[in-house]
Design a protein around this motif. Structure first.
Motif, short mmCIF file in Angstrom:
data_model
loop_
_atom_site.label_atom_id
_atom_site.label_comp_id
_atom_site.label_asym_id
_atom_site.label_seq_id
_atom_site.Cartn_x
_atom_site.Cartn_y
_atom_site.Cartn_z
N GLU A 135 0.81 -1.22 0.00
CA GLU A 135 0.00 0.00 0.00
C GLU A 135 0.84 1.27 0.00
O GLU A 135 0.57 2.22 -0.74
N ALA A 136 1.89 1.31 0.81
CA ALA A 136 2.71 2.52 0.92
C ALA A 136 3.40 2.84 -0.42
O ALA A 136 3.47 4.01 -0.83
N THR A 137 3.89 1.81 -1.09
CA THR A 137 4.55 2.01 -2.39
C THR A 137 3.57 2.57 -3.41
O THR A 137 3.89 3.50 -4.16
N MET A 155 -3.25 5.94 -18.82
CA MET A 155 -3.49 4.58 -18.36
C MET A 155 -2.22 3.72 -18.40
O MET A 155 -2.07 2.80 -17.59
N HIS A 156 -1.30 4.03 -19.30
CA HIS A 156 -0.10 3.20 -19.41
C HIS A 156 0.81 3.33 -18.17
O HIS A 156 1.74 2.54 -18.00
N LEU A 157 0.50 4.29 -17.30
CA LEU A 157 1.29 4.43 -16.07
C LEU A 157 0.76 3.55 -14.94
O LEU A 157 1.37 3.48 -13.86
N HIS A 158 -0.35 2.87 -15.19
CA HIS A 158 -0.92 2.00 -14.14
C HIS A 158 0.09 0.97 -13.62
O HIS A 158 0.23 0.82 -12.40
N PRO A 159 0.83 0.26 -14.50
CA PRO A 159 1.80 -0.70 -13.98
C PRO A 159 3.05 -0.06 -13.38
O PRO A 159 3.86 -0.75 -12.75
N ILE A 160 3.21 1.25 -13.56
CA ILE A 160 4.30 1.97 -12.90
C ILE A 160 3.85 2.38 -11.49
O ILE A 160 4.63 2.33 -10.53
N ILE A 161 2.57 2.74 -11.38
CA ILE A 161 2.01 3.09 -10.07
C ILE A 161 1.86 1.84 -9.21
O ILE A 161 2.32 1.78 -8.07
N ARG A 162 1.19 0.84 -9.75
CA ARG A 162 1.06 -0.44 -9.04
C ARG A 162 2.18 -1.33 -9.57
O ARG A 162 1.98 -2.23 -10.39
N VAL A 188 -1.62 -5.26 -15.33
CA VAL A 188 -0.97 -5.94 -16.46
C VAL A 188 0.38 -5.25 -16.68
O VAL A 188 0.45 -4.02 -16.79
N LYS A 189 1.43 -6.05 -16.75
CA LYS A 189 2.77 -5.46 -16.83
C LYS A 189 3.41 -5.74 -18.20
O LYS A 189 2.72 -5.70 -19.20
N THR A 190 4.70 -6.02 -18.24
CA THR A 190 5.41 -6.05 -19.52
C THR A 190 5.27 -7.40 -20.23
O THR A 190 4.91 -8.41 -19.63
N ALA A 191 5.63 -7.39 -21.51
CA ALA A 191 5.65 -8.65 -22.28
C ALA A 191 6.64 -9.63 -21.68
O ALA A 191 6.42 -10.85 -21.69
N LYS A 192 7.74 -9.11 -21.13
CA LYS A 192 8.73 -9.99 -20.47
C LYS A 192 8.10 -10.65 -19.24
O LYS A 192 8.29 -11.85 -19.01
N ASP A 193 7.36 -9.87 -18.46
CA ASP A 193 6.66 -10.46 -17.31
C ASP A 193 5.71 -11.56 -17.76
O ASP A 193 5.65 -12.63 -17.16
N ARG A 194 4.97 -11.28 -18.82
CA ARG A 194 4.02 -12.27 -19.35
C ARG A 194 4.74 -13.56 -19.73
O ARG A 194 4.28 -14.67 -19.37
N THR A 195 5.85 -13.46 -20.41
CA THR A 195 6.63 -14.64 -20.81
C THR A 195 7.10 -15.41 -19.59
O THR A 195 7.03 -16.65 -19.54
#
Length: 448
Positions: free
Chosen positions: A184-186, A204-211, A288-295
């Motif tokens: 939560e703090a992060t 919206m593309h900053l969502h995976p940077i925020i979370r 949803v994060k990066t293509a590398k994460d998905r792989t």
């Protein structure tokens, strides 16, 4: 009166193998599985599936069907119909309804609703908070799927952020503890940074940077550390980062693991490259994060560090999703399209049908000790799904069954089609048509 169905000429997928044969169902049970079954009785309904695959019904261990209190988005009847169309014959629903499922009385109210309205089998998670340990201790572990704790801010006052209380919960229950892990703090620090720059209309593309990856890893690693300290049985929901997969092991069979993990359809399918086109329609927590994460998530799924595939089905109205970033809720509808998305991944060479069945059918049954479901076995409940791997169709408004009326897969053409879904031996769905059958039952569990 005995009710019988014979499924002929099936490719039967079960326990890592595919065999050709027939399945005889009597009432709600699989009576016989054999190479060839012939019957003389005129009372038996014969369905020739012509070489299509038959798999166990999926058990989705994480859904939000929004009832009670949030039924403008969804309800148990509408979403269980969509699940049926998606080959999901059993669901485990989350406690963040209104009121929340944080007392035994509220839990039983939800069971009463489902008994009247669910088209598929059902159970619920009990919700933990900073101040309901007494209620948690009242729960009979044989009657409920498990305990859900939110260690991130997805659900407001269900956030469990008192370390002392958290350790007491981990030490006090023998239920499977399923956790949503984001620090939560992060998240608050990241959100404040971008809100100061953009106001409410954060791209919206900053969502995976925020979370962020850090928010996920910090929380999940702490939960695992606490589980190891207390001996709790921990299940980490919806992994979204490759880094987190290294926290989990494949050295033990699932039945012997104390710490397990799940991945959801959206984290296997989408990446941060899709925010530009899909926007808030793929805004989930965790992001949803990066293509590398998905792989890396797919790799961990295949090598058994990740144990279960689920949906985290969480519908919102299109009006709610159309708000600016800070007011657009996270979550999306998935139960109708999860299996066909997995089968599309099979067509792409990413996963075998046997592995799909293991992770979406067998393993949830093992993990939650579900009684006589998740497999195609004689004596088990006849929850099964017929899939045609070469029958393309396109997702559009006319064939979406979610109450919210939209899907992140709209416009997507899938090569595979679910042609039949049986729940407790009754044909409940047939080629885009939900039949007027409510065959769902309350899930039971093999627990001492």
């Amino acid at each position: 009166m005995k009710r019988s169905t014979l499924i002929k000429n099936a490719k039967i997928v079960n326990e890592g193998s595919i065999v050709e044969g027939d399945i005889l169902i009597e009432n709600d049970i699989i009576k016989t599985i054999d190479d060839s079954i012939s019957v003389k009785s005129a009372d038996i309904n014969v369905i020739d599936v012509e070489g299509n695959f038959v798999i166990p019904g999926m058990i989705d261990d994480q859904v939000h069907f929004r009832e009670p209190g949030l039924t403008h988005k969804a309800n148990i009847e509408t979403e269980s119909k969509a699940a049926l169309a998606g080959g999901i014959t059993s669901f485990i629903e989350m406690p963040n309804t209104n009121p929340q499922t944080t007392t035994v009385a509220k839990l039983e109210e939800k069971f009463s609703i489902a008994a009247k309205s669910s088209h598929v089998n059902y159970s619920f998670m009990f919700g933990g908070t900073n101040n309901n340990l007494d209620e948690i201790l009242k729960v009979d572990a044989k009657t409920v799927a498990g305990l859900k704790l939110f260690l991130g801010s997805s659900t407001g006052n269900m956030l469990v952020d008192d370390p002392e209380i958290l350790e007491k919960i981990f030490s006090s229950t023998n239920m499977v503890i399923s956790v949503h892990c984001e620090d939560e703090a992060t998240i608050r620090e990241n959100l404040a940074k971008y809100k100061s720059e953009y106001g409410d209309d954060i791209p919206m593309h900053l969502h995976p940077i925020i979370r962020s990856e850090d928010a996920c890893y910090l929380s999940s690693s702490k939960a695992i550390e606490l589980a190891k300290k207390t001996g709790a049985r921990l299940h980490v929901f919806h992994l979204s980062t490759g880094k987190e997969t290294n926290l989990f092991s494949n050295k033990l069979p699932l039945k012997d693991k104390k710490i397990t993990a799940e991945v959801c359809i959206h984290h296997l399918w989408f990446s941060d490259e899709d925010y530009e086109k899909k926007g808030s329609h793929i805004k989930w927590n965790p992001a949803v994060k990066t293509a590398k994460d998905r792989t890396q998530l797919i790799e961990a799924l295949l090598d058994d560090r990740i144990d279960v595939i689920a949906t985290d089905h969480a519908p919102h109205t299109i009006e709610e999703k159309s708000n600016p970033y800070t007011k657009a809720p996270s979550g999306g509808p998935l139960v109708q399209h999860a299996l066909v998305a997995l089968l599309e991944m099979h067509h792409q060479g990413k996963i075998s049908i046997e592995k799909i069945v293991e992770k979406a059918c067998h393993n949830p049954a093992i993990l939650f000790d579900v009684e006589k479901r998740g497999y195609l076995k004689e004596g088990y409940f006849a929850d099964l799904v017929v899939v045609d791997l070469n029958n393309p169709w396109t997702v559009n408004k006319d064939n979406i069954l979610y109450k919210c009326g939209w899907s992140p897969f709209e416009g997507n053409t899938f090569k595979s089609r679910i042609t039949h879904t049986f729940v407790n031996g009754q044909l409940a769905y047939n080629n885009f048509k939900v039949l007027e059958v409510k065959a769902g039952k309350r899930l039971t569990f093999n627990r001492s």
